[in-house]
Design a protein around this motif. Structure first.
Motif, PDB file in Angstrom:
ATOM      1  N   ALA A 175       0.841  -1.193   0.000  1.00  0.00           N
ATOM      2  CA  ALA A 175       0.000   0.000   0.000  1.00  0.00           C
ATOM      3  C   ALA A 175       0.879   1.247   0.000  1.00  0.00           C
ATOM      4  CB  ALA A 175      -0.914   0.000   1.215  1.00  0.00           C
ATOM      5  N   GLY A 176       0.526   2.189  -0.869  1.00  0.00           N
ATOM      6  CA  GLY A 176       1.307   3.415  -0.965  1.00  0.00           C
ATOM      7  C   GLY A 176       0.662   4.394  -1.911  1.00  0.00           C
ATOM      8  N   LEU A 177       1.222   5.583  -1.964  1.00  0.00           N
ATOM      9  CA  LEU A 177       0.704   6.641  -2.812  1.00  0.00           C
ATOM     10  C   LEU A 177       1.766   7.102  -3.795  1.00  0.00           C
ATOM     11  CD1 LEU A 177      -1.103   8.913  -0.177  1.00  0.00           C
ATOM     12  CD2 LEU A 177      -2.185   7.281  -1.745  1.00  0.00           C
ATOM     13  N   SER A 178       1.318   7.552  -4.969  1.00  0.00           N
ATOM     14  CA  SER A 178       2.221   8.177  -5.924  1.00  0.00           C
ATOM     15  C   SER A 178       2.562   9.584  -5.436  1.00  0.00           C
ATOM     16  CB  SER A 178       1.551   8.265  -7.298  1.00  0.00           C
ATOM     17  OG  SER A 178       0.490   9.216  -7.269  1.00  0.00           O
ATOM     18  N   LYS A 179       3.441  10.260  -6.125  1.00  0.00           N
ATOM     19  CA  LYS A 179       3.791  11.629  -5.757  1.00  0.00           C
ATOM     20  C   LYS A 179       2.595  12.569  -5.874  1.00  0.00           C
ATOM     21  CE  LYS A 179       8.676  11.142  -6.812  1.00  0.00           C
ATOM     22  NZ  LYS A 179       9.812  11.521  -7.683  1.00  0.00           N
ATOM     23  N   ASP A 180       1.599  12.168  -6.659  1.00  0.00           N
ATOM     24  CA  ASP A 180       0.391  12.978  -6.832  1.00  0.00           C
ATOM     25  C   ASP A 180      -0.730  12.572  -5.882  1.00  0.00           C
ATOM     26  OD1 ASP A 180       1.527  14.373  -9.103  1.00  0.00           O
ATOM     27  OD2 ASP A 180       1.236  12.517 -10.223  1.00  0.00           O
ATOM     28  N   GLY A 181      -0.468  11.569  -5.042  1.00  0.00           N
ATOM     29  CA  GLY A 181      -1.448  11.173  -4.045  1.00  0.00           C
ATOM     30  C   GLY A 181      -2.454  10.132  -4.485  1.00  0.00           C
ATOM     31  N   PHE A 182      -2.135   9.364  -5.532  1.00  0.00           N
ATOM     32  CA  PHE A 182      -3.022   8.292  -5.985  1.00  0.00           C
ATOM     33  C   PHE A 182      -2.473   6.940  -5.545  1.00  0.00           C
ATOM     34  CE2 PHE A 182      -3.728  11.765  -8.956  1.00  0.00           C
ATOM     35  CZ  PHE A 182      -5.114  11.813  -9.009  1.00  0.00           C
ATOM     36  N   GLU A 183      -3.368   5.973  -5.385  1.00  0.00           N
ATOM     37  CA  GLU A 183      -2.944   4.600  -5.088  1.00  0.00           C
ATOM     38  C   GLU A 183      -1.847   4.242  -6.079  1.00  0.00           C
ATOM     39  OE1 GLU A 183      -2.121   0.700  -5.066  1.00  0.00           O
ATOM     40  OE2 GLU A 183      -3.390   1.331  -6.770  1.00  0.00           O
ATOM     41  N   ILE A 184      -0.732   3.722  -5.611  1.00  0.00           N
ATOM     42  CA  ILE A 184       0.496   3.644  -6.392  1.00  0.00           C
ATOM     43  C   ILE A 184       0.372   2.780  -7.647  1.00  0.00           C
ATOM     44  CG2 ILE A 184       1.438   1.768  -4.954  1.00  0.00           C
ATOM     45  CD1 ILE A 184       3.401   4.680  -6.611  1.00  0.00           C
ATOM     46  N   GLN A 185      -0.304   1.633  -7.576  1.00  0.00           N
ATOM     47  CA  GLN A 185      -0.415   0.777  -8.750  1.00  0.00           C
ATOM     48  C   GLN A 185      -1.328   1.400  -9.806  1.00  0.00           C
ATOM     49  OE1 GLN A 185      -0.111  -3.674  -7.937  1.00  0.00           O
ATOM     50  NE2 GLN A 185      -1.106  -2.963  -6.065  1.00  0.00           N
ATOM     51  N   PHE A 186      -2.405   2.031  -9.359  1.00  0.00           N
ATOM     52  CA  PHE A 186      -3.321   2.698 -10.279  1.00  0.00           C
ATOM     53  C   PHE A 186      -2.620   3.878 -10.947  1.00  0.00           C
ATOM     54  CE2 PHE A 186      -7.053   5.239 -11.478  1.00  0.00           C
ATOM     55  CZ  PHE A 186      -7.862   4.252 -12.030  1.00  0.00           C
ATOM     56  N   ALA A 187      -1.786   4.565 -10.180  1.00  0.00           N
ATOM     57  CA  ALA A 187      -1.063   5.726 -10.708  1.00  0.00           C
ATOM     58  C   ALA A 187      -0.097   5.329 -11.812  1.00  0.00           C
ATOM     59  CB  ALA A 187      -0.309   6.422  -9.575  1.00  0.00           C
TER      60      ALA A 187
ATOM     61  N   GLY B  96     -15.647  -2.596  -9.874  1.00  0.00           N
ATOM     62  CA  GLY B  96     -14.687  -2.389 -10.947  1.00  0.00           C
ATOM     63  C   GLY B  96     -13.572  -1.456 -10.528  1.00  0.00           C
ATOM     64  N   ILE B  97     -13.895  -0.179 -10.381  1.00  0.00           N
ATOM     65  CA  ILE B  97     -12.922   0.832  -9.967  1.00  0.00           C
ATOM     66  C   ILE B  97     -13.546   1.696  -8.877  1.00  0.00           C
ATOM     67  CG2 ILE B  97     -11.592   2.858 -10.695  1.00  0.00           C
ATOM     68  CD1 ILE B  97     -11.504   1.564 -13.506  1.00  0.00           C
ATOM     69  N   GLU B  98     -12.852   1.852  -7.782  1.00  0.00           N
ATOM     70  CA  GLU B  98     -13.361   2.657  -6.670  1.00  0.00           C
ATOM     71  C   GLU B  98     -12.884   4.105  -6.839  1.00  0.00           C
ATOM     72  OE1 GLU B  98     -12.270   0.671  -3.014  1.00  0.00           O
ATOM     73  OE2 GLU B  98     -14.017  -0.644  -3.173  1.00  0.00           O
ATOM     74  N   PHE B  99     -13.604   4.842  -7.684  1.00  0.00           N
ATOM     75  CA  PHE B  99     -13.184   6.199  -8.021  1.00  0.00           C
ATOM     76  C   PHE B  99     -13.068   7.100  -6.799  1.00  0.00           C
ATOM     77  CE2 PHE B  99     -15.088   4.668 -12.001  1.00  0.00           C
ATOM     78  CZ  PHE B  99     -14.093   5.007 -12.913  1.00  0.00           C
ATOM     79  N   ASP B 100     -13.925   6.865  -5.809  1.00  0.00           N
ATOM     80  CA  ASP B 100     -13.917   7.728  -4.628  1.00  0.00           C
ATOM     81  C   ASP B 100     -12.784   7.391  -3.664  1.00  0.00           C
ATOM     82  OD1 ASP B 100     -15.077   5.253  -4.050  1.00  0.00           O
ATOM     83  OD2 ASP B 100     -16.376   6.069  -2.490  1.00  0.00           O
ATOM     84  N   LYS B 101     -12.007   6.338  -3.955  1.00  0.00           N
ATOM     85  CA  LYS B 101     -10.952   5.919  -3.029  1.00  0.00           C
ATOM     86  C   LYS B 101      -9.561   5.853  -3.649  1.00  0.00           C
ATOM     87  CE  LYS B 101     -14.179   3.202  -0.221  1.00  0.00           C
ATOM     88  NZ  LYS B 101     -14.534   1.848   0.259  1.00  0.00           N
ATOM     89  N   VAL B 102      -9.445   6.097  -4.962  1.00  0.00           N
ATOM     90  CA  VAL B 102      -8.123   5.940  -5.584  1.00  0.00           C
ATOM     91  C   VAL B 102      -7.143   7.044  -5.187  1.00  0.00           C
ATOM     92  CG1 VAL B 102      -8.874   4.561  -7.550  1.00  0.00           C
ATOM     93  CG2 VAL B 102      -8.895   7.045  -7.712  1.00  0.00           C
ATOM     94  N   ARG B 103      -7.625   8.076  -4.493  1.00  0.00           N
ATOM     95  CA  ARG B 103      -6.697   9.078  -3.945  1.00  0.00           C
ATOM     96  C   ARG B 103      -6.316   8.709  -2.505  1.00  0.00           C
ATOM     97  NH1 ARG B 103      -6.311  14.247  -6.832  1.00  0.00           N
ATOM     98  NH2 ARG B 103      -7.782  14.290  -8.574  1.00  0.00           N
ATOM     99  N   THR B 104      -6.426   7.437  -2.183  1.00  0.00           N
ATOM    100  CA  THR B 104      -5.995   6.904  -0.895  1.00  0.00           C
ATOM    101  C   THR B 104      -5.144   5.664  -1.170  1.00  0.00           C
ATOM    102  OG1 THR B 104      -7.780   5.295  -0.521  1.00  0.00           O
ATOM    103  CG2 THR B 104      -8.239   7.606   0.022  1.00  0.00           C
ATOM    104  N   THR B 105      -4.591   5.076  -0.131  1.00  0.00           N
ATOM    105  CA  THR B 105      -3.819   3.837  -0.309  1.00  0.00           C
ATOM    106  C   THR B 105      -4.728   2.632  -0.533  1.00  0.00           C
ATOM    107  OG1 THR B 105      -3.760   3.493   2.073  1.00  0.00           O
ATOM    108  CG2 THR B 105      -1.885   4.662   1.074  1.00  0.00           C
ATOM    109  N   GLN B 106      -6.030   2.804  -0.336  1.00  0.00           N
ATOM    110  CA  GLN B 106      -7.027   1.738  -0.514  1.00  0.00           C
ATOM    111  C   GLN B 106      -6.670   0.472   0.265  1.00  0.00           C
ATOM    112  OE1 GLN B 106      -7.346   2.080  -5.070  1.00  0.00           O
ATOM    113  NE2 GLN B 106      -9.464   1.843  -4.437  1.00  0.00           N
ATOM    114  N   GLU B 107      -6.186   0.667   1.462  1.00  0.00           N
ATOM    115  CA  GLU B 107      -5.813  -0.490   2.277  1.00  0.00           C
ATOM    116  C   GLU B 107      -7.019  -1.318   2.688  1.00  0.00           C
ATOM    117  OE1 GLU B 107      -2.383   0.162   5.100  1.00  0.00           O
ATOM    118  OE2 GLU B 107      -2.793   2.243   4.554  1.00  0.00           O
ATOM    119  N   GLY B 108      -8.224  -0.765   2.521  1.00  0.00           N
ATOM    120  CA  GLY B 108      -9.428  -1.523   2.837  1.00  0.00           C
ATOM    121  C   GLY B 108      -9.704  -2.634   1.845  1.00  0.00           C
ATOM    122  N   LEU B 109      -9.118  -2.511   0.628  1.00  0.00           N
ATOM    123  CA  LEU B 109      -9.278  -3.593  -0.334  1.00  0.00           C
ATOM    124  C   LEU B 109      -8.538  -4.828   0.163  1.00  0.00           C
ATOM    125  CD1 LEU B 109      -8.874  -1.833  -3.810  1.00  0.00           C
ATOM    126  CD2 LEU B 109     -10.971  -2.448  -2.630  1.00  0.00           C
TER     127      LEU B 109
END
Length: 312
Positions: free
Chosen positions: A115-127, A172-185
């Motif tokens: 779990a982590g964030l990109s430099k822009d604050g998005f879930e790292i794999q999605f970013a 499919g895609i959790e648009f409201d959560k991709v600006r988090t680490t989405q550790e709940g997944l």
């Protein structure tokens, strides 16, 4: 008529046509499947190959290797950081200088990261797997479209995904959560699945919005690259277990690149725009679940992505 069966004996050396005059752009070109794609495609005499990465020494080594056999092929290394959309945008703007582009191969990617964030604050794999490539696609779309308008053109966007897309979240895609680490997944594999589903449906939507461009997604197979070998032991064992269950086998990077080489060069009239291909050249849209089939979800992803990219 799209071909449904595959190519067990596909041989790039014999079956890839001349690429004379063509300009190619390959992401993640300094290692693994990207590197093999640069080497294999260079043997067919394109005018120029752009490739991205971070490792300057690896890029210099690749250029030297290609130039030894094909000195007339132009090569440009585009250094960029796929965790930063501003970096991607600036690197493409500064690094790409041709007035045509015949192939964009979106090859770079990560798998099962913590779990982590990109430099822009998005879930790292999605970013990395989706947003960085979407930025490149959008930056290069004008030249792709212009090239597609030319007589006898054959412009393609090839997006690498994975059968791991089937592990996406329920919606499919959790648009409201991709600006988090989405550790709940349920762990890194579900976050990975979300990013790989995005690759599939973004390619399909690109085909609908820009039909003169052949846009497909594909699964390369299970390849012996750093993507697997760098995983922690437990995750690596999971990959090994899963391929035994599915009856797959590890493939070398050279042969692992065959499906994307096929998609980049095979006869266009026998391919299906917006579709998904298993190795080698097996039309596999029948694998799609509700999310992968959903044009509504693909449209939402496209529009949401446009809004995000506009921030940079």
């Amino acid at each position: 008529m799209p071909r449904l069966d595959g190519f067990v004996d596909f041989d790039p050396e014999k079956e890839v046509p001349s690429l004379d005059g063509k300009v190619l752009f390959i992401t993640g070109g300094t290692a693994g499947l990207g590197r093999e794609s640069v080497v294999l495609l260079a043997q067919h005499d394109p005018s120029h190959i752009y490739f991205t990465g971070r490792d300057v020494k690896a890029a210099e080594s690749l250029i030297a290797e290609v130039k030894e056999k094909k000195p007339a092929v132009g090569l440009t290394f585009v250094a960029l950081d796929m965790t930063s959309l501003a970096s991607v945008k600036a690197a493409v703007a500064a690094g790409f200088s041709h007035d045509r582009l015949d192939l964009l191969m979106c090859n770079a990617g990560v798998m099962a990261l913590p779990a982590g964030l990109s430099k822009d604050g998005f879930e790292i794999q999605f970013a990395i797997n989706h947003l960085a490539h979407a930025m490149m696609i959008q930056q290069l779309l004008p030249v792709l479209d212009r090239t597609a308008e030319q007589p006898d053109s054959d412009v393609r966007v090839v997006c690498l995904t994975s059968t791991g897309w089937r592990g996406h979240p329920r919606q499919g895609i959790e648009f409201d959560k991709v600006r988090t680490t989405q550790e709940g997944l349920a762990g890194s594999w579900v976050r990975y699945g979300q990013s790989k589903l995005a690759n599939v449906i973004y390619a399909s939507e690109l085909a609908r919005r820009h039909p003169r461009i052949l846009s497909v997604s594909l699964h390369p197979g299970v390849i012996k690259t750093g993507l697997v070998s760098s995983l922690p032991v437990a995750k690596r064992k999971f990959v090994e277990w899963s391929i035994k269950v599915t009856g797959d086998a590890f493939t070398s990077p050279e042969k692992g690149a065959y499906n994307q080489i096929w998609a980049a060069t095979y006869k266009r009239s026998d391919m299906s725009n917006g579709s998904f291909y298993m190795p080698i050249g097996v039309l596999s849209d029948k694998m799609f679940d509700k999310a992968a089939k959903s044009e509504e979800l693909a449209k939402k992803l496209w529009e949401w992505t446009d809004e995000v990219l506009a921030e940079y």
